[in-house]
Every structure is written in structure tokens, then in C-alpha cells.
Write an enzyme that holds these catalytic residues in place. Sequence first.
Site, PDB file in Angstrom:
ATOM      1  N   ARG A  92       0.702  -1.188   0.104  1.00  0.00           N
ATOM      2  CA  ARG A  92      -0.028   0.201   0.004  1.00  0.00           C
ATOM      3  C   ARG A  92       0.889   1.268  -0.007  1.00  0.00           C
ATOM      4  O   ARG A  92       2.101   1.064   0.067  1.00  0.00           O
ATOM      5  CB  ARG A  92      -0.824  -0.010   1.345  1.00  0.00           C
ATOM      6  CG  ARG A  92      -0.144  -0.124   2.565  1.00  0.00           C
ATOM      7  CD  ARG A  92      -1.045   0.107   3.803  1.00  0.00           C
ATOM      8  NE  ARG A  92      -1.929  -1.169   3.828  1.00  0.00           N
ATOM      9  CZ  ARG A  92      -2.534  -1.662   5.014  1.00  0.00           C
ATOM     10  NH1 ARG A  92      -2.266  -0.891   6.169  1.00  0.00           N
ATOM     11  NH2 ARG A  92      -3.029  -2.667   5.193  1.00  0.00           N
ATOM     12  N   ASN A 147      11.333   0.741   2.260  1.00  0.00           N
ATOM     13  CA  ASN A 147      10.298   1.731   2.601  1.00  0.00           C
ATOM     14  C   ASN A 147       9.346   1.366   3.849  1.00  0.00           C
ATOM     15  O   ASN A 147       8.435   2.204   4.251  1.00  0.00           O
ATOM     16  CB  ASN A 147       9.584   1.539   1.336  1.00  0.00           C
ATOM     17  CG  ASN A 147       7.840   2.321   1.570  1.00  0.00           C
ATOM     18  OD1 ASN A 147       7.805   3.383   1.634  1.00  0.00           O
ATOM     19  ND2 ASN A 147       7.265   1.305   1.623  1.00  0.00           N
ATOM     20  N   SER A 183      12.017  10.776   5.683  1.00  0.00           N
ATOM     21  CA  SER A 183      11.017  11.480   5.674  1.00  0.00           C
ATOM     22  C   SER A 183      11.553  13.143   5.990  1.00  0.00           C
ATOM     23  O   SER A 183      12.672  13.319   6.609  1.00  0.00           O
ATOM     24  CB  SER A 183      10.147  11.188   6.935  1.00  0.00           C
ATOM     25  OG  SER A 183       9.068  12.148   7.358  1.00  0.00           O
ATOM     26  N   TYR A 240       9.341   8.564  16.311  1.00  0.00           N
ATOM     27  CA  TYR A 240       9.214   8.315  15.021  1.00  0.00           C
ATOM     28  C   TYR A 240      10.150   9.176  14.304  1.00  0.00           C
ATOM     29  O   TYR A 240      11.136   8.595  13.434  1.00  0.00           O
ATOM     30  CB  TYR A 240       7.833   8.888  14.411  1.00  0.00           C
ATOM     31  CG  TYR A 240       7.713   8.940  12.835  1.00  0.00           C
ATOM     32  CD1 TYR A 240       7.621   7.795  12.073  1.00  0.00           C
ATOM     33  CD2 TYR A 240       7.790  10.036  12.065  1.00  0.00           C
ATOM     34  CE1 TYR A 240       7.443   7.616  10.841  1.00  0.00           C
ATOM     35  CE2 TYR A 240       7.618   9.790  10.633  1.00  0.00           C
ATOM     36  CZ  TYR A 240       7.734   8.725  10.087  1.00  0.00           C
ATOM     37  OH  TYR A 240       7.628   8.799   8.494  1.00  0.00           O
ATOM     38  N   LYS A 269      13.487   8.362  11.341  1.00  0.00           N
ATOM     39  CA  LYS A 269      13.852   8.696   9.966  1.00  0.00           C
ATOM     40  C   LYS A 269      15.144   9.400   9.821  1.00  0.00           C
ATOM     41  O   LYS A 269      15.596   9.216   8.846  1.00  0.00           O
ATOM     42  CB  LYS A 269      12.440   9.592   9.668  1.00  0.00           C
ATOM     43  CG  LYS A 269      11.354   8.938   9.490  1.00  0.00           C
ATOM     44  CD  LYS A 269      11.393   7.757   8.464  1.00  0.00           C
ATOM     45  CE  LYS A 269      10.191   7.029   8.156  1.00  0.00           C
ATOM     46  NZ  LYS A 269      10.315   5.732   7.179  1.00  0.00           N
TER      47      LYS A 269
END
Length: 262
Positions: free
Chosen positions: A17, A98, A152, A165, A169
Site C-alpha cells: 500500500r 520503505n 521523511s 518516529y 527517520k
Amino acid sequence: MSSLLLNKVVCITGASRGIGRACAVEAARHGATGLVLHYLGDDATTKEMVALSAEVESTFPGAKVAFVPGDIADPATAAKIVEVGVAAFQRIDVLVSNAGICPFAEFLTMPHATWERTRQVNLDGSFYVVQAVANQMKAQTPQGGSIIGVASISALVGGEFQVHYTPTKAGILSLMQSCAVALGKYNIRANAVLPGTIATDINKEDLADDDKRAGMVKRTCLGRLGVPDDIAGPVVFLASDLAKYVTGASLLVDGGLFVNLQ
């Protein structure tokens, strides 16, 4: 059909997805003949992967798909990805690391398990698969390949509900920089893509707040949120020979969000 990735074998984690799915479709559109697609393996992602595989192989007859379920936080999954990819296509030319999660949480009350799971999936999982695929790229003939870590904009800036998070990243960005140094001698390039706010399942609940969504749109120079195929194009570029002298780089793909101070 473009030939930017003609006859390339492309491996993508978290491919069922969002950004991963878009990258799979775009790789096939640009001529990739082998797709090694990783997904979690629960009921939802299994159905998604079966549908994606059928779509890719019917839309792009030259493309064949091999898919691999598993928890990316488990190093055995990375080993399985390489095993399946080599068995199906004899080599791996491109890795798009990813797979990732972002369970939004308030910092002061965040359970340590939330921190641990986010780090395990996002950073540990990236390390494991990059190491496994890089060893394959070193061993194969001709030697080499392109590794793309999906980091990100959060690698560069903070977020109130992303304290667990953003460090992962930033770690992926740093991982790609160091891998560029470590792997250049084997003709392996390593680069990072830094998406801005992309409308995917990972932030679906967060962007359900109409005021917050409108605020994020307003912050971009282009006046819209990103969609997954906005990232897929830059990934294909970094995977292709158009970027044959690009390694250790970071490509910010955010619609101008980062630079829009006012």
C-alpha cells in the site's frame, strides 16, 4: 513504456500500500522485469499484495512479481527477501527500503513498547534489509546496485506526537549516508528520499482533522498534500542510470513544505 529501469530487478519493502505500492507500479511502468515485493503478511496486506501482483503483471506483461511476507523487524525476513529474489530473478539491482510505521503518541505518556516497536520496524528493519541486499549486490555479477532509503521530512524537523518516529527517520538518512561511503567500492549507490506530508494510511487518522489537514495544505508551496506516486517518480530516478553519479544524497520531496516559513 519508459526504459529507465529496463531489465532491472527491484525489491521494495512495505509494498502492499501507499508509497511502496506506488513505487512498485512505477518501477514496472519504467521497464523493471522483476519485482520482489515485501509485505507484512496479515489478512489485509495479503489481499492487497495479491491484487497488486495481478495488476502489475496484467498491466505490464514484461514484469514478474515475487512476494515475501514477514515482519521487517525480524532479520530473518531480510534474509528471506534476498533468498526469494535471487531464486526468482538471479539478482537484485535496486532496493527501496520503505516499510515503516508511525503510531502517533504523546511523548510524556508514551509506553516504552511504542518506542521500541517503532524503532524496530523503521530503523532496525531498514538496517537488516539494506545489509542483506547489499551483500547480494556485492556478490552478483556485474557487481553493484542502487539502494534507496525512504526517510521523511521528519528526519529534519520535529513533531509533537512523533518523538519516537522522527529519530528513526533521521537514522535512515544517516544510514544511507554511511552506506554510500561503505558500499561505493562495490558500485553500490545509497540515497535517501525524504517525503513531506503524503496522504497514506500511516497518517489517515491524523489528517482526518479537517483543520489540521487544511493547515498542512496551506504550509506547502504547491497548495496540496502529496500522494504516493509523487514519491515514486523520484525513487525511479535514483534507481536509474540517470542518477549513476548520485550517492549519499538526500532528496526532499515535500511540495515546498520545508522552505515555506511564512
